[in-house]
Design an enzyme around this catalytic site. Structure first.
Site, short mmCIF file in Angstrom:
data_model
loop_
_atom_site.label_atom_id
_atom_site.label_comp_id
_atom_site.label_asym_id
_atom_site.label_seq_id
_atom_site.Cartn_x
_atom_site.Cartn_y
_atom_site.Cartn_z
N HIS A 142 -2.29 3.69 -10.70
CA HIS A 142 -3.57 3.38 -10.05
C HIS A 142 -3.52 2.11 -9.21
CE1 HIS A 142 -4.60 0.01 -12.73
NE2 HIS A 142 -3.92 0.71 -13.63
N HIS B 93 10.19 2.79 0.95
CA HIS B 93 10.90 3.90 0.31
C HIS B 93 10.91 3.64 -1.19
CE1 HIS B 93 14.78 6.58 0.12
NE2 HIS B 93 13.91 6.89 -0.82
#
Length: 195
Positions: free
Chosen positions: A126, A135
């Site tokens: 979250h 990446h």
């Protein structure tokens, strides 16, 4: 769509597409690559690229993606490629040109910037914010509230603890556990920040 890149990461991206007929062309600067996943490759990348369909930059190296977009495609449209096995909260915000691989989980109120790679089985909890060109490599875990700066690579099976801030263009080695903030351009190996 048009794809730029014809190496390993491009194969992984193309493999995510159920309908390969949507690919109008594949471009790469490596003249030795003539086919990828059964598709012809045009090399080198032409200076005047077509503008009639969106692009996807299928290149794993963050800096190379950044350079291609800024030098050749700054006014182009981009599409996302998302595998159906990914579990994505309805509240996340995705940029453009993002790939989300198999078995990725992105939780509530997270944000993923443009041209990011969220690789196989990565978990983003979250309230995480990932900037452009990030990446997140296979099997990595970002706990809640992590901020990741532009161009950063989070290596395979790394863990970033909650509420950590990672600067721009950082590298986190595979298998690392990041437990403190990282300044721009820094390197983390194992459990230590390397300056």
């Amino acid at each position: 769509m048009y794809i730029i890149g014809a190496s390993g990461h491009a194969k992984a991206v193309i493999d995510l597409l159920k309908d390969k007929s949507i690919i109008k062309a594949v471009y790469d600067d490596d003249v030795k690559i003539i086919h990828v996943m059964g598709l012809p490759v045009t090399s080198p990348i032409p200076s005047n690229l077509p503008k009639d369909s969106p692009y996807f930059i299928a290149i794993g190296h963050n800096r190379v993606r950044f350079d291609i977009i800024n030098q050749k495609l700054s006014t182009s449209n981009f599409t996302n490629v998302i595998h159906p096995s990914a579990i994505l909260s309805n509240t996340i915000v995705l940029g453009e040109g993002v790939v989300i691989m198999e078995n990725v989980i992105i939780k509530v109120d997270s944000q993923v910037g443009n041209h990011a790679i969220i690789n196989t089985a990565a978990t983003i909890d979250h309230d995480c914010v990932l900037a452009d060109y990030v990446h997140v490599a296979p099997g990595s875990t970002l706990c809640g509230g992590v901020n990741v700066g532009e161009g950063t690579l989070i290596g395979a099976k790394s863990v970033v603890l909650p509420n950590i801030n990672i600067g721009k263009w950082c590298t986190i080695a595979a298998g690392s556990t990041v437990h403190q903030n990282m300044p721009d351009g820094s390197l983390w190996i194992g459990s230590k920040l390397k300056m």
